[in-house]
Design a protein around this motif. Structure first.
Motif, PDB file in Angstrom:
ATOM      1  N   ASN A 123      41.503  41.902  49.732  1.00 50.20           N
ATOM      2  CA  ASN A 123      40.347  41.572  48.892  1.00 50.20           C
ATOM      3  C   ASN A 123      39.814  42.797  48.140  1.00 50.20           C
ATOM      4  OD1 ASN A 123      39.183  42.993  50.933  1.00 50.20           O
ATOM      5  ND2 ASN A 123      37.890  41.345  51.687  1.00 50.20           N
ATOM      6  N   THR A 124      40.683  43.768  47.883  1.00 51.81           N
ATOM      7  CA  THR A 124      40.293  44.931  47.090  1.00 51.81           C
ATOM      8  C   THR A 124      40.938  44.826  45.712  1.00 51.81           C
ATOM      9  OG1 THR A 124      42.162  46.190  48.000  1.00 51.81           O
ATOM     10  CG2 THR A 124      40.017  46.464  49.089  1.00 51.81           C
ATOM     11  N   PRO A 125      40.341  45.470  44.705  1.00 46.68           N
ATOM     12  CA  PRO A 125      40.899  45.346  43.359  1.00 46.68           C
ATOM     13  C   PRO A 125      42.249  46.050  43.190  1.00 46.68           C
ATOM     14  CG  PRO A 125      39.028  46.841  43.345  1.00 46.68           C
ATOM     15  CD  PRO A 125      39.104  46.244  44.710  1.00 46.68           C
ATOM     16  N   TYR A 126      42.530  47.017  44.045  1.00 49.44           N
ATOM     17  CA  TYR A 126      43.786  47.755  43.951  1.00 49.44           C
ATOM     18  C   TYR A 126      44.461  47.810  45.313  1.00 49.44           C
ATOM     19  CZ  TYR A 126      42.070  49.400  39.454  1.00 49.44           C
ATOM     20  OH  TYR A 126      41.604  49.460  38.181  1.00 49.44           O
TER      21      TYR A 126
ATOM     22  N   SER B 292      41.752  55.091  38.166  1.00 46.27           N
ATOM     23  CA  SER B 292      41.246  53.740  37.917  1.00 46.27           C
ATOM     24  C   SER B 292      39.882  53.764  37.234  1.00 46.27           C
ATOM     25  CB  SER B 292      41.184  52.934  39.215  1.00 46.27           C
ATOM     26  OG  SER B 292      40.203  53.463  40.080  1.00 46.27           O
TER      27      SER B 292
ATOM     28  N   SER C  65      46.263  48.431  34.757  1.00 47.87           N
ATOM     29  CA  SER C  65      46.402  47.697  36.021  1.00 47.87           C
ATOM     30  C   SER C  65      47.288  48.390  37.049  1.00 47.87           C
ATOM     31  CB  SER C  65      46.988  46.310  35.759  1.00 47.87           C
ATOM     32  OG  SER C  65      46.152  45.582  34.900  1.00 47.87           O
TER      33      SER C  65
END
Length: 129
Positions: free
Chosen positions: A86-89, A111, A118
């Protein structure tokens, strides 16, 4: 920036010292803003834990041993694990590798500097000789 380091383990077929080195590299990260997710089969859980001599905190995504035929390789386990974070990266770390101490810090810097990008590869290469 928060990142998840995914460590997929399909087979434990390396020297235990390499697993210890991997945990050591995680414990020495300059930036502590990351999660660790080890994705592997039930049968390896205790063996992996035994080599965590640096007391690194991690989540263990436990795959039942009978699913080894469904997830027969490294790539399959990575794909399975990616759907649970559930992390963006995220980044993938082989369990017999080590990260440079600035890996998470550099990923965070990149980032933030380039929010529309991305994919980042904050890799440090060391050459001897």
């Amino acid at each position: 920036m928060k990142i998840t380091l995914i460590i997929p383990i399909h087979k434990l077929d390396v020297e235990p010292s390499l697993i210890q080195t991997m945990f050591e590299s995680l414990s020495k990260q300059d930036d502590k803003n990351f999660n660790i997710l080890i994705a592997s089969f039930d049968k390896y859980r205790q063996e992996i834990s035994k080599h965590n001599i640096y007391d690194v905190k991690y989540d263990y995504l436990s795959l039942p041993d009978e699913l080894q035929d469904i997830y027969p390789n490294y790539t399959e386990i990575v794909n399975f694990a990616v759907h649970t974070i559930n992390t963006p990266y995220f980044s993938v770390l082989q369990y017999d590798d080590a990260l440079n101490n600035s890996f998470v810090k550099n990923a965070s810097i990149y980032s933030e500097a380039y929010p529309t990008v991305s994919v980042f590869l904050p890799i440090v290469l060391e050459f001897e000789g």
